[in-house]
Scaffold this motif. Structure first.
Motif, PDB file in Angstrom:
ATOM      1  N   ASN A  59     -15.331  88.079  -5.087  1.00 38.53           N
ATOM      2  CA  ASN A  59     -14.591  86.842  -5.355  1.00 38.53           C
ATOM      3  C   ASN A  59     -14.324  86.118  -4.037  1.00 38.53           C
ATOM      4  O   ASN A  59     -14.506  84.894  -3.929  1.00 38.53           O
ATOM      5  CB  ASN A  59     -13.291  87.169  -6.105  1.00 38.53           C
ATOM      6  CG  ASN A  59     -12.651  85.961  -6.765  1.00 38.53           C
ATOM      7  OD1 ASN A  59     -11.590  85.521  -6.343  1.00 38.53           O
ATOM      8  ND2 ASN A  59     -13.286  85.404  -7.786  1.00 38.53           N
ATOM      9  N   ASP A 125      -8.454  79.398  -4.859  1.00 36.50           N
ATOM     10  CA  ASP A 125      -7.987  80.789  -4.905  1.00 36.50           C
ATOM     11  C   ASP A 125      -9.162  81.733  -5.161  1.00 36.50           C
ATOM     12  O   ASP A 125      -9.722  81.763  -6.259  1.00 36.50           O
ATOM     13  CB  ASP A 125      -6.925  80.899  -6.013  1.00 36.50           C
ATOM     14  CG  ASP A 125      -6.861  82.281  -6.625  1.00 36.50           C
ATOM     15  OD1 ASP A 125      -6.936  83.257  -5.865  1.00 36.50           O
ATOM     16  OD2 ASP A 125      -6.743  82.372  -7.869  1.00 36.50           O
ATOM     17  N   LEU A 128      -8.798  87.575  -5.543  1.00 36.47           N
ATOM     18  CA  LEU A 128      -9.253  88.656  -6.426  1.00 36.47           C
ATOM     19  C   LEU A 128      -9.906  88.051  -7.666  1.00 36.47           C
ATOM     20  O   LEU A 128      -9.399  87.067  -8.224  1.00 36.47           O
ATOM     21  CB  LEU A 128      -8.058  89.505  -6.865  1.00 36.47           C
ATOM     22  CG  LEU A 128      -7.449  90.431  -5.813  1.00 36.47           C
ATOM     23  CD1 LEU A 128      -6.048  90.859  -6.237  1.00 36.47           C
ATOM     24  CD2 LEU A 128      -8.334  91.648  -5.601  1.00 36.47           C
ATOM     25  N   VAL A 157     -11.127  80.644  -8.582  1.00 36.95           N
ATOM     26  CA  VAL A 157     -12.536  80.992  -8.741  1.00 36.95           C
ATOM     27  C   VAL A 157     -12.630  82.136  -9.749  1.00 36.95           C
ATOM     28  O   VAL A 157     -12.063  83.209  -9.529  1.00 36.95           O
ATOM     29  CB  VAL A 157     -13.153  81.428  -7.394  1.00 36.95           C
ATOM     30  CG1 VAL A 157     -14.629  81.802  -7.582  1.00 36.95           C
ATOM     31  CG2 VAL A 157     -13.000  80.334  -6.343  1.00 36.95           C
ATOM     32  N   ILE A 159     -11.225  83.614 -12.066  1.00 40.54           N
ATOM     33  CA  ILE A 159      -9.986  84.025 -12.762  1.00 40.54           C
ATOM     34  C   ILE A 159      -8.846  83.910 -11.741  1.00 40.54           C
ATOM     35  O   ILE A 159      -9.071  84.164 -10.552  1.00 40.54           O
ATOM     36  CB  ILE A 159     -10.147  85.470 -13.318  1.00 40.54           C
ATOM     37  CG1 ILE A 159      -8.951  85.888 -14.158  1.00 40.54           C
ATOM     38  CG2 ILE A 159     -10.419  86.495 -12.221  1.00 40.54           C
ATOM     39  CD1 ILE A 159      -9.198  87.139 -15.007  1.00 40.54           C
ATOM     40  N   SER A 161      -6.190  84.946  -9.294  1.00 35.98           N
ATOM     41  CA  SER A 161      -6.031  86.247  -8.637  1.00 35.98           C
ATOM     42  C   SER A 161      -4.786  86.951  -9.163  1.00 35.98           C
ATOM     43  O   SER A 161      -3.698  86.354  -9.223  1.00 35.98           O
ATOM     44  CB  SER A 161      -5.927  86.056  -7.120  1.00 35.98           C
ATOM     45  OG  SER A 161      -7.140  85.517  -6.656  1.00 35.98           O
TER      46      SER A 161
HETATM   47  K   LIG Z   1      -9.630  84.270  -8.042  1.00 43.11           K
END
Ligand SMILES: [K+]
Ligand SMILES: NC(=O)C1=CN([C@@H]2O[C@H](COP(=O)(O)OP(=O)(O)OC[C@H]3O[C@@H](n4cnc5c(N)ncnc54)[C@H](OP(=O)(O)O)[C@@H]3O)[C@@H](O)[C@H]2O)[C@@H](O)CC1
Ligand SMILES: Nc1ncnc2c1ncn2[C@@H]1O[C@H](COP(=O)(O)OP(=O)(O)O)[C@@H](O)[C@H]1O
Length: 499
Positions: A59, A125, A128, A157, A159, A161
């Motif tokens: 990620n 973002d 994660l 990005v 989902i 984090s």
């Molecule tokens: K993310």
């Protein structure tokens, strides 16, 4: 129709794509970053100050590639902050770090929340993704809280984090709170649940070039109904057809306070292309009906028990009907006529699961909103559980349940869930459910199965709303009904152009 899949299956699809093509994982990451930026540039102008906050897994690697691609697209106010403290660094993260440094894009590492900037304009973002495998550390929790409080706009990005694809509840959520999430290849079931707005206010998904033949063969209980699916189901009107070809819908609706519901339901059926519509209501309302929509025919409520029901290819019952003893008696009588039916509003309020088991012995679509659903099937504290109940009930009752929501869940007789992809908050106004009932009853009368009528009805209803929302802040139900023929035309015309 897209099958929704788990994070684990997505990882396997990733590996399969690389094994069976010339692509390597770093190429796939580049494609993912490209797909992300294509959507991003439509939302955020190059003048904005962008901070990519990255982890050190894939990620994070996506985030670094995105920073580089945005710089090349003219986003000059861009920097990358990498969160320290991860135990591993993925190979593709490392390669993207080298590519980033070569472009001289600002890259710094922070090890405590205090080292983060005080304010952010736009955050990307990428800390994660789907690799989250444990609770967040205090460092990440505090950092995320700081970012949430100080970012003007956050785009995640894949989902947000800290958000887990395996958990469908958001109690004590302490991850990133995104304005928009751009996820890869498939929508995530999670984002269709109303509770997920705590993690992301909206989402878009984009293809990153995974092997679709492989993906489509993965079995699932959840599907995303897209325009192509609906275009594949819709039939065009044929030469030499007449009103009898397109069915006769009977609408049973309306009482003293809610005559409008009857008019809206009947109007929507008419504008969805059924051949004939008869509105069964109190005779005192007939003059209103004729003035409002002269194409409608009327039948007297007093004659409910002497009508020839074989004339009607669908019967819709419930909007604005009322729920006294007489109406309950009428409803039970109607259920015994065993016509293809749409049951909405007061019809649902008068029923119990026992009565449904006893009487639903014919194709039927139930269209509850959340309150009607919970009254009928029991209270639920979260939408994921509500969907599971709907799956059990649809199987047991052998009917189609349309559980209304921003993303409406259509559950078929074997318990599979089809998520409608159209609709928007400009439609959140009284009467909109009546329009949906009218649409579904029209498609039922036109000869579509209960399930296909529900899928087409929900999609067309929401798409009409989406088209209007481009021009209107709010779309009153009667205006949406009048727009339905234009939406149908656009769906059928597009199909001709693309086939
Ligand atoms: K993310
Ligand atoms: N699927 C696809 O097709 C494609 C996917 N792509 C992208 O890859 C993303 C998934 O990447 P990923 O698997 O490397 O995991 P990611 O989310 O970056 O996490 C990294 C590591 O963090 C750690 N960790 C976990 N939890 C933690 C915690 N609470 N607190 C601290 N650390 C924690 C854990 O490592 P550990 O410390 O356990 O060794 C984990 O391995 C996906 O979302 C998408 O963006 C695209 O690039 C291309 C195509
Ligand atoms: N925010 C929204 N996004 C998408 N669709 C919406 C939204 N709000 C309402 N709708 C749609 O409008 C309809 C509302 O139905 P319902 O609650 O029964 O309304 P009413 O009883 O007032 O007619 C549903 O089909 C629902 O999906």
């Amino acid at each position: 129709m897209l099958n929704l899949i788990t994070a684990e299956e997505m990882r396997k699809a990733d590996a399969y794509t690389c094994e069976h093509s010339e692509l390597s994982t770093i190429d796939l990451m580049e494609q993912a970053a490209n797909a992300f930026t294509e959507i991003f540039v439509n939302h955020i102008s190059p003048q904005r100050h962008i901070t990519v906050i990255a982890g050190t897994g894939n990620n994070g690697g996506d985030g670094l590639a995105i920073a580089r691609l945005l710089r090349m697209k003219g986003y000059h106010n861009i920097k990358v902050i990498c969160m320290n403290g991860f135990t591993t660094e993925s190979e593709d993260f490392r390669i993207n770090k080298e590519r980033l440094v070569a472009l001289k894009i600002s890259f710094e590492t922070v090890s405590t929340p205090e080292q983060l900037p005080q304010n952010f304009d736009v955050v990307i973002d990428a800390v994660l993704g789907s690799g989250l495998n444990r609770d967040l550390s205090n460092f990440l929790k505090t950092s995320f809280e700081h970012i949430n409080q100080n970012s003007n706009y956050t785009v995640s990005v894949d989902i947000p984090s800290g958000c887990s694809t395996d958990r469908f509840t958001f109690e004590d959520y302490c991850g990133i709170k995104a304005d928009l999430t751009i996820c890869f290849q498939r929508p995530k079931l999670l984002f269709t649940l109303p509770e997920s707005t705590v993690a992301t206010k909206s989402f878009k998904f984009t293809s990153i070039g995974l092997d679709e033949n492989y993906l489509l063969a993965i079995p699932t209980d959840y599907y995303w109904t897209d325009q192509q699916t609906v275009q594949g189901l819709l039939h065009k009107r044929k030469a030499f057809t007449h009103k009898g070809t397109y069915g006769h819908a009977l609408i049973i609706s309306g009482n003293a306070q809610t005559k409008g519901a009857a008019l809206l339901t009947a109007k929507a059926a008419l504008f969805s292309g059924v051949g004939l519509v008869t509105l069964l209501t109190e005779s005192a309302y007939f003059p209103y009906v004729n003035v409002y929509q002269p194409e409608l025919m009327t039948a007297n409520k007093e004659d409910l028990k002497i009508l020839d029901y074989s004339k009607y290819q669908s019967v819709a019952i419930g909007p604005g009907m009322g729920s006294n003893t007489e109406q309950r008696d009428q409803l039970l009588f109607l259920l015994q006529q065993k016509r293809p039916m749409v049951l909405d509003a007061d019809a649902l309020n008068m029923l119990t699961t026992d009565l449904l088991k006893q009487y639903i012995l014919h194709p039927a679509v139930l269209t509850p909103h959340v309150k009607e659903f919970d009254r009928l099937f029991g209270a639920h504290t979260c939408w994921y559980n509500r969907i599971q109940t709907a799956r059990i009930q649809a199987k047991e009752l052998q009917c189609v349940i349309v559980l209304k929501n921003q993303y409406t869940y259509i559950i078929n007789e074997v318990g599979k869930v089809f998520i409608n992809s159209t609709g928007n908050p400009a439609m959140a106004q009284g009467g909109m459910g009546d329009i949906l009932t009218g649409c579904i009853s029209a498609f039922l009368a036109r000869g579509y199965s209960a399930f296909n009528a529900a899928v087409i009805g929900c999609f067309v209803h929401g798409k009409a709303g989406d088209e209007l929302a481009e021009r209107y802040e709010v779309t009153p139900a009667s205006i949406l009904a009048e727009h339905l023929p234009l939406t149908l035309r656009s769906l059928l015309t597009d199909r001709i152009m693309t086939n």
